[in-house]
Design a protein around this motif. Structure first.
Motif, PDB file in Angstrom:
ATOM      1  N   UNK A  41       1.335  28.044 -17.845  1.00  0.00           N
ATOM      2  CA  UNK A  41       0.572  27.870 -16.605  1.00  0.00           C
ATOM      3  C   UNK A  41       0.305  26.381 -16.386  1.00  0.00           C
ATOM      4  N   UNK A  42       0.571  25.911 -15.184  1.00  0.00           N
ATOM      5  CA  UNK A  42       0.319  24.512 -14.818  1.00  0.00           C
ATOM      6  C   UNK A  42      -0.314  24.481 -13.434  1.00  0.00           C
ATOM      7  N   UNK A  43      -1.009  23.394 -13.130  1.00  0.00           N
ATOM      8  CA  UNK A  43      -1.554  23.192 -11.790  1.00  0.00           C
ATOM      9  C   UNK A  43      -0.488  22.550 -10.927  1.00  0.00           C
ATOM     10  N   UNK A  44      -0.275  23.102  -9.744  1.00  0.00           N
ATOM     11  CA  UNK A  44       0.691  22.516  -8.833  1.00  0.00           C
ATOM     12  C   UNK A  44       0.153  21.238  -8.217  1.00  0.00           C
ATOM     13  N   UNK A  45      -1.156  21.146  -8.073  1.00  0.00           N
ATOM     14  CA  UNK A  45      -1.816  19.950  -7.579  1.00  0.00           C
ATOM     15  C   UNK A  45      -2.834  19.540  -8.642  1.00  0.00           C
ATOM     16  N   UNK A  46      -2.635  18.408  -9.319  1.00  0.00           N
ATOM     17  CA  UNK A  46      -3.574  18.027 -10.381  1.00  0.00           C
ATOM     18  C   UNK A  46      -4.963  17.719  -9.816  1.00  0.00           C
ATOM     19  N   UNK A  47      -5.979  17.880 -10.653  1.00  0.00           N
ATOM     20  CA  UNK A  47      -7.342  17.523 -10.256  1.00  0.00           C
ATOM     21  C   UNK A  47      -7.423  16.019 -10.043  1.00  0.00           C
ATOM     22  N   UNK A  48      -8.113  15.611  -9.013  1.00  0.00           N
ATOM     23  CA  UNK A  48      -8.313  14.187  -8.736  1.00  0.00           C
ATOM     24  C   UNK A  48      -9.801  13.903  -8.632  1.00  0.00           C
ATOM     25  N   UNK A  49     -10.173  12.753  -9.163  1.00  0.00           N
ATOM     26  CA  UNK A  49     -11.550  12.288  -9.056  1.00  0.00           C
ATOM     27  C   UNK A  49     -11.526  10.826  -8.624  1.00  0.00           C
ATOM     28  N   UNK A  50     -12.644  10.375  -8.114  1.00  0.00           N
ATOM     29  CA  UNK A  50     -12.725   8.973  -7.720  1.00  0.00           C
ATOM     30  C   UNK A  50     -12.511   8.087  -8.947  1.00  0.00           C
ATOM     31  N   UNK A  51     -11.808   6.989  -8.752  1.00  0.00           N
ATOM     32  CA  UNK A  51     -11.581   6.042  -9.828  1.00  0.00           C
ATOM     33  C   UNK A  51     -10.365   6.362 -10.697  1.00  0.00           C
TER      34      UNK A  51
END
Length: 53
Positions: A41-51
């Motif tokens: 299982x993988x994320x198709x859109x990775x998590x993004x955070x500021x910085x």
């Protein structure tokens, strides 16, 4: 005929509950879409955070 009507009413209540559960689960999983690569299982859109670069 009365028994069939009661069975249909019961089936309708079950479908209403299942629909409500499906809607609740859809609301909970509003995050990024998941997929599979090589059986993992993988994320198709990775998590993004500021910085994050």
């Amino acid at each position: 005929m009365r028994a069939e009507r009661e069975e249909l009413a019961c089936a309708e209540r079950v479908l209403i509950r299942l629909n409500a559960q499906a809607e609740a689960e859809a609301d909970e999983t509003s995050g990024p879409a998941a997929g599979q690569v090589a059986g993992r299982a993988v994320l198709l859109v990775p998590h993004r955070e500021k910085g994050m670069d």
